[in-house]
Design a protein around this motif. Structure first.
Motif, PDB file in Angstrom:
ATOM      1  N   ILE A 122       0.910  -1.043   0.074  1.00  0.00           N
ATOM      2  CA  ILE A 122      -0.270   0.100   0.009  1.00  0.00           C
ATOM      3  C   ILE A 122       0.915   1.388   0.092  1.00  0.00           C
ATOM      4  N   ASN A 123       0.560   2.230  -0.783  1.00  0.00           N
ATOM      5  CA  ASN A 123       1.295   3.368  -0.829  1.00  0.00           C
ATOM      6  C   ASN A 123       0.277   4.586  -0.897  1.00  0.00           C
ATOM      7  N   ASN A 124       0.170   4.993   0.505  1.00  0.00           N
ATOM      8  CA  ASN A 124      -0.852   6.000   0.897  1.00  0.00           C
ATOM      9  C   ASN A 124      -2.379   5.684   0.322  1.00  0.00           C
ATOM     10  N   HIS A 125      -2.535   6.510  -0.832  1.00  0.00           N
ATOM     11  CA  HIS A 125      -3.942   6.616  -1.200  1.00  0.00           C
ATOM     12  C   HIS A 125      -4.363   5.434  -2.031  1.00  0.00           C
ATOM     13  N   ILE A 160       1.877  -8.625   8.072  1.00  0.00           N
ATOM     14  CA  ILE A 160       0.339  -8.220   8.545  1.00  0.00           C
ATOM     15  C   ILE A 160       0.078  -7.449   6.957  1.00  0.00           C
ATOM     16  N   ASP A 161      -1.256  -7.692   6.619  1.00  0.00           N
ATOM     17  CA  ASP A 161      -1.782  -7.119   5.590  1.00  0.00           C
ATOM     18  C   ASP A 161      -2.535  -5.581   6.147  1.00  0.00           C
ATOM     19  N   ILE A 162      -1.774  -4.701   5.693  1.00  0.00           N
ATOM     20  CA  ILE A 162      -2.074  -3.162   5.932  1.00  0.00           C
ATOM     21  C   ILE A 162      -3.359  -2.463   5.238  1.00  0.00           C
ATOM     22  N   THR A 163      -4.158  -3.351   4.625  1.00  0.00           N
ATOM     23  CA  THR A 163      -5.179  -2.744   4.023  1.00  0.00           C
ATOM     24  C   THR A 163      -6.354  -2.455   4.918  1.00  0.00           C
ATOM     25  N   SER A 164      -6.336  -2.728   6.232  1.00  0.00           N
ATOM     26  CA  SER A 164      -7.298  -2.058   7.171  1.00  0.00           C
ATOM     27  C   SER A 164      -7.197  -0.788   7.741  1.00  0.00           C
ATOM     28  N   LEU A 165      -5.758  -0.342   7.280  1.00  0.00           N
ATOM     29  CA  LEU A 165      -5.310   1.224   7.736  1.00  0.00           C
ATOM     30  C   LEU A 165      -6.474   1.952   6.771  1.00  0.00           C
ATOM     31  N   PRO A 166      -6.442   3.280   7.410  1.00  0.00           N
ATOM     32  CA  PRO A 166      -7.160   4.162   6.388  1.00  0.00           C
ATOM     33  C   PRO A 166      -6.627   4.448   5.196  1.00  0.00           C
ATOM     34  N   ALA A 167      -7.351   4.724   4.269  1.00  0.00           N
ATOM     35  CA  ALA A 167      -6.810   4.991   3.109  1.00  0.00           C
ATOM     36  C   ALA A 167      -5.538   6.001   2.999  1.00  0.00           C
ATOM     37  N   ASP A 168      -5.585   6.787   3.672  1.00  0.00           N
ATOM     38  CA  ASP A 168      -4.976   8.143   3.826  1.00  0.00           C
ATOM     39  C   ASP A 168      -3.595   7.888   4.633  1.00  0.00           C
ATOM     40  N   GLY A 169      -3.593   6.649   5.161  1.00  0.00           N
ATOM     41  CA  GLY A 169      -2.384   6.125   6.125  1.00  0.00           C
ATOM     42  C   GLY A 169      -1.356   5.236   5.571  1.00  0.00           C
ATOM     43  N   GLY A 170      -1.659   4.176   5.526  1.00  0.00           N
ATOM     44  CA  GLY A 170      -0.698   3.208   4.948  1.00  0.00           C
ATOM     45  C   GLY A 170       0.517   3.019   5.244  1.00  0.00           C
ATOM     46  N   ALA A 171       1.436   2.892   4.447  1.00  0.00           N
ATOM     47  CA  ALA A 171       2.976   2.574   4.982  1.00  0.00           C
ATOM     48  C   ALA A 171       3.473   4.021   5.616  1.00  0.00           C
ATOM     49  N   ALA A 183       2.563  -4.598  20.368  1.00  0.00           N
ATOM     50  CA  ALA A 183       1.271  -4.249  20.614  1.00  0.00           C
ATOM     51  C   ALA A 183       0.862  -2.874  20.558  1.00  0.00           C
ATOM     52  N   TRP A 184       1.905  -2.122  21.331  1.00  0.00           N
ATOM     53  CA  TRP A 184       1.522  -0.535  21.525  1.00  0.00           C
ATOM     54  C   TRP A 184       1.582  -0.145  19.878  1.00  0.00           C
ATOM     55  N   ALA A 185       2.445  -0.418  19.300  1.00  0.00           N
ATOM     56  CA  ALA A 185       2.528   0.181  17.873  1.00  0.00           C
ATOM     57  C   ALA A 185       1.211  -0.375  16.992  1.00  0.00           C
ATOM     58  N   LEU A 186       0.859  -1.401  17.221  1.00  0.00           N
ATOM     59  CA  LEU A 186      -0.380  -1.974  16.327  1.00  0.00           C
ATOM     60  C   LEU A 186      -1.404  -1.226  16.750  1.00  0.00           C
ATOM     61  N   ASN A 187      -1.781  -1.019  18.164  1.00  0.00           N
ATOM     62  CA  ASN A 187      -2.885  -0.388  18.622  1.00  0.00           C
ATOM     63  C   ASN A 187      -2.930   0.869  18.102  1.00  0.00           C
ATOM     64  N   ASP A 188      -1.643   1.672  18.230  1.00  0.00           N
ATOM     65  CA  ASP A 188      -1.533   2.914  17.975  1.00  0.00           C
ATOM     66  C   ASP A 188      -2.161   3.383  16.383  1.00  0.00           C
ATOM     67  N   MET A 189      -1.720   2.298  15.542  1.00  0.00           N
ATOM     68  CA  MET A 189      -1.808   2.341  14.101  1.00  0.00           C
ATOM     69  C   MET A 189      -3.281   1.967  13.909  1.00  0.00           C
ATOM     70  N   GLU A 190      -4.005   1.661  14.960  1.00  0.00           N
ATOM     71  CA  GLU A 190      -5.476   0.787  14.780  1.00  0.00           C
ATOM     72  C   GLU A 190      -5.686   0.088  13.686  1.00  0.00           C
ATOM     73  N   ILE A 191      -4.830  -1.071  13.486  1.00  0.00           N
ATOM     74  CA  ILE A 191      -4.983  -1.904  12.580  1.00  0.00           C
ATOM     75  C   ILE A 191      -5.770  -3.107  12.920  1.00  0.00           C
ATOM     76  N   THR A 192      -6.621  -3.717  12.050  1.00  0.00           N
ATOM     77  CA  THR A 192      -7.178  -5.010  12.404  1.00  0.00           C
ATOM     78  C   THR A 192      -6.658  -6.117  11.433  1.00  0.00           C
ATOM     79  N   ALA A 193      -6.117  -7.001  12.178  1.00  0.00           N
ATOM     80  CA  ALA A 193      -5.728  -8.307  11.192  1.00  0.00           C
ATOM     81  C   ALA A 193      -5.758  -9.477  11.987  1.00  0.00           C
TER      82      ALA A 193
END
Length: 182
Positions: A13-16, A83-94, A125-135
């Motif tokens: 994923i690259n940003n948008h 981890i599949d980062i597609t659950s991150l917000p579209a404007d977030g990504g990498a 866990a702190w990093a994953l919770n901070d980015m609000e990712i679901t995987a």
């Protein structure tokens, strides 16, 4: 974000938007390595780190110490779970992934290490919770979930990694069985 010195191609994923790009084979991964002698007796217990979008390992190595230059505290990772980062917000990504890891690193540079309560698993866990990712069906991350997720779903990076994790435990079980027979 591309890494120019690696030939492995995967979807990232690259940003948008989605696009094919060159990534380090361990980008967006949770890493695991044995923690001798604990792993010898409890093979699901080990040291954990997380990689940036460029594949650089970051791990909570001890009191007020975070490694963020690719070298984990207890040697080369033997297992990885991408981890599949597609659950991150579209404007977030990498960028969101890397920002959350940088924030976790900064936070854990202010913390005392506690092997049972605030450790390398807690850092991830702190990093994953901070980015609000679901995987893997997980939205709220903690050290126990991470421990068993990587143990059950993480792939071995080599045959040597498998042997390093399970041979000492197998020898221990063999000795226990032989002693019981005598």
């Amino acid at each position: 974000m591309a890494s120019s010195n690696h030939d492995d191609t995967c979807i990232g994923i690259n940003n948008h938007h989605h696009q094919q790009q060159q990534l380090h084979p361990l980008a967006f991964s949770i890493l695991w390595s044995p923690l001798p002698p604990i792993t010898w007796f409890l093979p699901f217990i080990g040291h954990m780190g997380i990689t940036t979008s460029h594949g650089t390992a970051c791990d909570f190595q001890g009191p007020y110490t975070v490694g963020d230059r690719g070298k984990m505290a207890f040697g080369t990772a033997t297992r990885a779970l991408q981890i599949d980062i597609t659950s991150l917000p579209a404007d977030g990504g990498a960028e969101q992934w890397d920002k959350a890891i940088a924030e976790a690193n900064a936070e854990y540079r202010t913390r005392m290490h506690n092997i049972c309560c605030d450790n390398c698993h807690s850092h991830v866990a702190w990093a994953l919770n901070d980015m609000e990712i679901t995987a893997f069906g997980i939205r709220q991350w903690d050290m126990v979930k991470l421990c068993f997720l990587v143990f059950l779903k993480g792939r071995f990076l080599s045959l040597g990694g498998f042997v390093t994790q399970f041979l000492p435990f197998g020898v221990f079980l063999l000795i226990v069985m032989l002693v019981r027979l005598l």
